[in-house]
Design an enzyme around this catalytic site. Structure first.
Site, PDB file in Angstrom:
ATOM      1  N   GLY A  12       0.811  -1.202   0.000  1.00 33.20           N
ATOM      2  CA  GLY A  12       0.000   0.000   0.000  1.00 33.20           C
ATOM      3  C   GLY A  12       0.849   1.259   0.000  1.00 33.20           C
ATOM      4  CD  GLN A  13      -1.522   5.846  -2.418  1.00 36.59           C
ATOM      5  OE1 GLN A  13      -0.993   6.841  -2.909  1.00 36.59           O
ATOM      6  NE2 GLN A  13      -2.808   5.796  -2.140  1.00 36.59           N
ATOM      7  CG  LEU A  39      -4.198  -8.505   7.300  1.00 37.08           C
ATOM      8  CD1 LEU A  39      -4.277  -7.103   6.736  1.00 37.08           C
ATOM      9  CD2 LEU A  39      -3.613  -8.475   8.707  1.00 37.08           C
ATOM     10  CB  ALA A  62      -7.202  -0.265   4.984  1.00 39.69           C
ATOM     11  CE1 TYR A  63     -12.932  -5.034  -0.094  1.00 39.64           C
ATOM     12  CE2 TYR A  63     -13.494  -2.710  -0.167  1.00 39.64           C
ATOM     13  CZ  TYR A  63     -13.632  -3.987  -0.665  1.00 39.64           C
ATOM     14  OH  TYR A  63     -14.459  -4.223  -1.735  1.00 39.64           O
ATOM     15  CB  THR A  64      -8.267   1.307   0.101  1.00 40.37           C
ATOM     16  OG1 THR A  64      -7.538   0.520  -0.866  1.00 40.37           O
ATOM     17  CG2 THR A  64      -7.504   1.331   1.420  1.00 40.37           C
ATOM     18  CG  ASP A 104     -11.313  11.786   4.016  1.00 37.24           C
ATOM     19  OD1 ASP A 104     -10.497  10.865   3.856  1.00 37.24           O
ATOM     20  OD2 ASP A 104     -12.008  12.224   3.077  1.00 37.24           O
ATOM     21  CE1 TYR A 127     -11.637   2.592   3.148  1.00 40.09           C
ATOM     22  CE2 TYR A 127     -12.328   4.884   2.980  1.00 40.09           C
ATOM     23  CZ  TYR A 127     -11.347   3.939   3.231  1.00 40.09           C
ATOM     24  OH  TYR A 127     -10.086   4.349   3.571  1.00 40.09           O
ATOM     25  CE  LYS A 131      -9.688   2.841   7.537  1.00 39.54           C
ATOM     26  NZ  LYS A 131      -8.467   1.983   7.733  1.00 39.54           N
TER      27      LYS A 131
END
Length: 292
Positions: A12-13, A39, A62-64, A104, A127, A131
């Site tokens: 991931g980023q 996971l 994460a699931y993004t 956010d 989503y 979160k």
């Protein structure tokens, strides 16, 4: 040699930027990606933490897939609520500090000012709901945990808005981009630096546990960000396109997006004397890492 920091996530980023910053700062770090464990196997999460015996844990996994989450509810909640819950319980049981990334999208976007940590949550999509449930599970575990909400994350790696714009510009002269959603773009490298700074502070002072906002300090619309991407790309001889500003209604998506995704990062700045760079500055630095 001191115990390492265990990072959940590898490709991931933020995870990739954590690897970069960690190497530059000579930090001992272990990364657990999909090839290391599933996971959704929550017992394996506890087992990995026990086996590695880290000094701290960062969850950057994460699931993004925001739109796909609308039809993959169970998968989103498994990765965004249940996996962090298992990490938080394992950390709390061992007295380990935990930094967990959130978003956010836990807010509905209805406010006309940047959101602070104490504003009421109200996710507008699956989503965001998953979160928020992850945040609540981490807090419920009772350990020394920091939740870092970030927003509009981009980097030279993975899938993100900046790379999507560059890909589209390779084939198009004009691109329609939403102009009535506001946020504060955040380079993933700043997110990584902020996470490590937070972890250092939390390790020294467990009382700093809680929710913090970590995002760029200044506002943009998606159209603003796209225009800046093309300007920076053109300077480097890369693809560029005209931006045609449109409204959210003109670009329907399965998941509803908040009109206001701006996060106020005053709390983390005051606590750590640290802040992310202005997004135009960090965008230029990020695009210096790309090949054109």
């Amino acid at each position: 040699m001191s115990a390492p920091i265990l990072v959940f996530g590898r490709e991931g980023q933020v995870a990739r930027e954590l690897a970069h910053v960690g190497e530059a700062e000579r930090r001992a770090m272990v990364f657990a990606g999909r090839e290391t464990l599933d996971l959704t196997n929550f017992g394996a999460i506890d087992g990995l933490i026990a086996a590695i015996a880290p000094r701290a844990v960062i969850n950057a996994a994460a699931y993004t897939a925001v739109d796909r989450a609308e039809s993959e509810v169970e998968a989103a909640f498994a990765l965004n609520r249940d996996a962090p819950a298992a990490m938080a319980r394992a950390c709390a049981a061992r007295g380990l500090p935990l930094v967990h990334f959130s978003t956010d999208y836990v807010f509905d976007g209805a406010l006309d000012r940047p959101y602070v940590e104490t504003d009421p949550t109200g996710p507008a999509n699956v989503y965001g709901a998953s979160k928020l449930a992850g945040e609540q599970a981490v807090i419920a575990a009772g350990g020394a945990a920091v939740i870092l909400r970030t927003a509009w994350v981009y980097s030279a790696h993975g899938t993100n808005f900046v790379k999507t714009m560059l890909r589209l510009a390779a084939d198009r002269d004009e691109i329609a981009v939403v102009a009535d959603q506001l946020g504060r773009p955040t380079w993933a490298r700043d997110g990584a630096r902020g996470a490590l700074a937070t972890l250092d502070a939390l390790s020294e002072t467990p009382g700093l546990a809680g929710v913090y906002h970590l995002s760029g300090p200044d506002d943009a619309s998606w159209a603003d960000l796209a225009s800046a991407v093309f300007t920076e790309s053109a300077r480097r001889g890369g693809p560029s396109a005209r931006v045609r500003a449109i409204t959210t209604d003109q670009y329907p998506t399965p998941a509803k997006r908040p009109a206001n995704s701006r996060l106020d990062s005053t709390k983390i700045q005051a606590t750590l004397s640290w802040q992310a760079r202005p997004w135009r500055e960090s965008l230029a630095a990020c695009m210096n890492q790309m090949e054109f």
